[in-house]
Design a protein around this motif. Structure first.
Motif, PDB file in Angstrom:
ATOM      1  N   ASP A   1      -4.510 -19.184  19.622  1.00 16.43           N
ATOM      2  CA  ASP A   1      -5.334 -20.366  19.663  1.00 16.43           C
ATOM      3  C   ASP A   1      -5.703 -20.976  18.397  1.00 16.43           C
ATOM      4  N   ALA A   2      -4.983 -20.500  17.228  1.00 15.95           N
ATOM      5  CA  ALA A   2      -5.590 -21.026  15.923  1.00 15.95           C
ATOM      6  C   ALA A   2      -4.786 -22.441  15.803  1.00 15.95           C
ATOM      7  N   SER A   3      -5.539 -23.549  15.430  1.00 13.77           N
ATOM      8  CA  SER A   3      -5.042 -24.621  15.349  1.00 13.77           C
ATOM      9  C   SER A   3      -4.885 -24.880  13.502  1.00 13.77           C
ATOM     10  N   PRO A   4      -3.285 -25.181  13.411  1.00 11.38           N
ATOM     11  CA  PRO A   4      -2.876 -25.191  11.884  1.00 11.38           C
ATOM     12  C   PRO A   4      -3.533 -26.491  11.262  1.00 11.38           C
ATOM     13  N   MET A   5      -4.144 -27.268  11.885  1.00 11.60           N
ATOM     14  CA  MET A   5      -4.599 -28.673  11.134  1.00 11.60           C
ATOM     15  C   MET A   5      -5.879 -28.576  10.957  1.00 11.60           C
ATOM     16  N   HIS A   6      -6.329 -28.571   9.958  1.00 15.60           N
ATOM     17  CA  HIS A   6      -7.694 -28.182   9.301  1.00 15.60           C
ATOM     18  C   HIS A   6      -7.889 -29.212   7.947  1.00 15.60           C
ATOM     19  N   ALA A   7      -9.111 -28.978   7.531  1.00 13.96           N
ATOM     20  CA  ALA A   7      -9.583 -29.835   6.529  1.00 13.96           C
ATOM     21  C   ALA A   7     -10.592 -29.073   5.710  1.00 13.96           C
ATOM     22  N   HIS A   8     -10.482 -28.710   4.602  1.00 11.51           N
ATOM     23  CA  HIS A   8     -11.517 -27.863   3.829  1.00 11.51           C
ATOM     24  C   HIS A   8     -12.518 -28.468   3.245  1.00 11.51           C
ATOM     25  N   SER A   9     -13.932 -27.624   3.047  1.00 15.26           N
ATOM     26  CA  SER A   9     -14.903 -28.309   2.536  1.00 15.26           C
ATOM     27  C   SER A   9     -14.794 -28.100   0.917  1.00 15.26           C
ATOM     28  N   TRP A  10     -13.599 -27.629   0.428  1.00 12.12           N
ATOM     29  CA  TRP A  10     -13.595 -27.486  -0.882  1.00 12.12           C
ATOM     30  C   TRP A  10     -12.252 -28.238  -1.461  1.00 12.12           C
ATOM     31  N   GLU A  11     -12.304 -28.587  -2.986  1.00 15.41           N
ATOM     32  CA  GLU A  11     -10.974 -28.961  -3.256  1.00 15.41           C
ATOM     33  C   GLU A  11     -10.027 -28.077  -3.543  1.00 15.41           C
ATOM     34  N   LEU A  12      -8.764 -28.276  -3.636  1.00 12.49           N
ATOM     35  CA  LEU A  12      -7.727 -27.331  -3.528  1.00 12.49           C
ATOM     36  C   LEU A  12      -6.736 -27.653  -4.586  1.00 12.49           C
ATOM     37  N   ARG A  13      -6.612 -26.513  -5.516  1.00 14.43           N
ATOM     38  CA  ARG A  13      -5.273 -26.800  -6.513  1.00 14.43           C
ATOM     39  C   ARG A  13      -4.577 -25.578  -6.139  1.00 14.43           C
ATOM     40  N   SER A  14      -3.514 -25.576  -5.809  1.00 10.63           N
ATOM     41  CA  SER A  14      -2.236 -24.741  -5.265  1.00 10.63           C
ATOM     42  C   SER A  14      -1.176 -24.733  -6.090  1.00 10.63           C
ATOM     43  N   ARG A  15      -0.686 -23.264  -6.645  1.00  8.93           N
ATOM     44  CA  ARG A  15       0.308 -23.304  -7.568  1.00  8.93           C
ATOM     45  C   ARG A  15       1.248 -22.425  -6.793  1.00  8.93           C
ATOM     46  N   VAL A  16       2.627 -22.544  -6.459  1.00  7.71           N
ATOM     47  CA  VAL A  16       3.340 -21.922  -5.778  1.00  7.71           C
ATOM     48  C   VAL A  16       3.996 -20.938  -6.780  1.00  7.71           C
ATOM     49  N   LEU A  17       3.843 -19.569  -6.594  1.00  2.36           N
ATOM     50  CA  LEU A  17       4.152 -18.454  -7.340  1.00  2.36           C
ATOM     51  C   LEU A  17       5.512 -18.184  -7.227  1.00  2.36           C
ATOM     52  N   TYR A  18       6.180 -18.127  -6.145  1.00  2.00           N
ATOM     53  CA  TYR A  18       7.489 -17.927  -5.578  1.00  2.00           C
ATOM     54  C   TYR A  18       7.736 -18.459  -4.084  1.00  2.00           C
ATOM     55  N   GLY A  19       8.905 -18.845  -3.808  1.00  2.00           N
ATOM     56  CA  GLY A  19       9.206 -19.341  -2.309  1.00  2.00           C
ATOM     57  C   GLY A  19       9.053 -20.749  -2.354  1.00  2.00           C
ATOM     58  N   ARG A  20       9.123 -21.247  -0.985  1.00  2.00           N
ATOM     59  CA  ARG A  20       8.699 -22.686  -0.899  1.00  2.00           C
ATOM     60  C   ARG A  20       7.831 -22.918   0.189  1.00  2.00           C
ATOM     61  N   ILE A  21       6.686 -23.868  -0.021  1.00  2.00           N
ATOM     62  CA  ILE A  21       5.787 -24.219   0.940  1.00  2.00           C
ATOM     63  C   ILE A  21       5.626 -25.688   1.362  1.00  2.00           C
ATOM     64  N   ALA A  22       5.467 -25.926   2.599  1.00  2.00           N
ATOM     65  CA  ALA A  22       5.399 -27.228   2.967  1.00  2.00           C
ATOM     66  C   ALA A  22       4.068 -27.517   3.269  1.00  2.00           C
ATOM     67  N   ASN A  23       3.684 -28.792   2.671  1.00  3.20           N
ATOM     68  CA  ASN A  23       2.253 -29.182   3.283  1.00  3.20           C
ATOM     69  C   ASN A  23       2.400 -30.249   3.990  1.00  3.20           C
ATOM     70  N   LEU A  24       1.825 -30.235   5.070  1.00  2.00           N
ATOM     71  CA  LEU A  24       1.895 -31.427   6.030  1.00  2.00           C
ATOM     72  C   LEU A  24       0.518 -32.228   6.071  1.00  2.00           C
ATOM     73  N   PRO A  25       0.410 -33.576   5.480  1.00  2.00           N
ATOM     74  CA  PRO A  25      -0.678 -34.221   5.667  1.00  2.00           C
ATOM     75  C   PRO A  25      -0.880 -34.890   6.935  1.00  2.00           C
ATOM     76  N   VAL A  26      -1.881 -34.623   7.486  1.00  2.00           N
ATOM     77  CA  VAL A  26      -2.317 -35.302   8.747  1.00  2.00           C
ATOM     78  C   VAL A  26      -3.327 -36.415   8.864  1.00  2.00           C
ATOM     79  N   ARG A  27      -2.954 -37.484   8.989  1.00  2.00           N
ATOM     80  CA  ARG A  27      -3.798 -38.713   8.957  1.00  2.00           C
ATOM     81  C   ARG A  27      -4.709 -39.060  10.410  1.00  2.00           C
ATOM     82  N   THR A  28      -5.868 -39.043  10.269  1.00  2.00           N
ATOM     83  CA  THR A  28      -6.665 -39.083  11.572  1.00  2.00           C
ATOM     84  C   THR A  28      -7.355 -40.459  11.622  1.00  2.00           C
ATOM     85  N   THR A  29      -7.625 -41.063  12.615  1.00  2.00           N
ATOM     86  CA  THR A  29      -8.431 -42.241  12.893  1.00  2.00           C
ATOM     87  C   THR A  29      -9.345 -41.954  14.167  1.00  2.00           C
ATOM     88  N   VAL A  30     -10.620 -42.308  13.759  1.00  2.00           N
ATOM     89  CA  VAL A  30     -11.734 -42.133  14.717  1.00  2.00           C
ATOM     90  C   VAL A  30     -11.586 -42.899  16.217  1.00  2.00           C
TER      91      VAL A  30
END
Length: 207
Positions: free
Chosen positions: A58-87
């Motif tokens: 029941d964990a939702s993968p779509m989330h927003a952090h309370s913090w700024e993020l800088r992420s460096r990929v050490l190995y492998g491949r990561i997919a970051n999926l932006p989600v646009r929301t409209t109230v």
């Protein structure tokens, strides 16, 4: 080797040798977190992604952090999926999700509470980052992160908490309050994971 990676390797080697005691955390979204530093609003973690690890049902993968993020990929491949929301306001149609507030306790329990805010969400195209690449995300931006492919991946995550921002997730319109728990790994599990990370970073450096 750049100084950031060198410092990270030194810390990981301290954990692997037992010089530094640290327990990995199994996150409800299905990855392992090595919390290397917590210093006021600043935090540094290594996140480990493996195709055999799964998010809680029941964990939702779509989330927003309370913090700024800088992420460096050490190995492998990561997919970051932006989600646009409209109230979606009262009386309007087209809402797809309810916004939930995530309150994380020091005991590892997350309280996930529905808010009155409804939104229409549109996932954007995934941004793929591979070993050596870095991506950033501002606080408050909804997104989802996942492995790209079957090979494992790891990221070095720098976070900076932003005053006034909340941790949020998107859930079903009729979703109810619930709890999730971030489980601690024991020392043996943590050390095995760190040894694996060190081997894969070494292979990435030699490639």
């Amino acid at each position: 080797m750049d100084p950031e990676l060198e410092r990270t390797l030194i810390t990981l080697e301290e954990i692997a040798s037992g010089t530094r005691e640290l327990h990995a955390v199994r996150h409800p979204l299905g990855f392992l977190c090595l919390p290397l530093l917590r210093e006021g609003p600043r935090g540094i973690c290594v996140h480990l992604f493996d195709a055999g690890d799964h998010a809680e049902p029941d964990a939702s993968p779509m989330h927003a952090h309370s913090w700024e993020l800088r992420s460096r990929v050490l190995y492998g491949r990561i997919a970051n999926l932006p989600v646009r929301t409209t109230v979606v306001r009262d009386g309007e149609e087209g809402a797809t999700h309810r916004v939930f507030e995530v309150l994380s306790g020091s005991d590892g329990v997350d309280e996930i509470r529905p808010t009155s805010l409804l939104v229409r969400s549109e996932p954007g195209p995934a941004h793929i980052s591979s070993g050596g690449q870095t991506y950033t995300l501002p606080a408050g931006r909804f997104h989802a992160t996942a492995l790209d492919g079957a090979e494992p991946a790891a990221t070095l995550v720098h976070g900076m908490s932003i005053p006034g921002q909340l941790d949020l997730s998107l859930g079903p319109l009729d979703g109810r309050p619930r709890r999730t728990t971030r489980r601690l790994c024991d020392t043996a599990q943590t050390v095995r994971s760190v040894h694996t990370v060190l081997r894969r970073i070494d292979a990435q450096q030699r490639a």
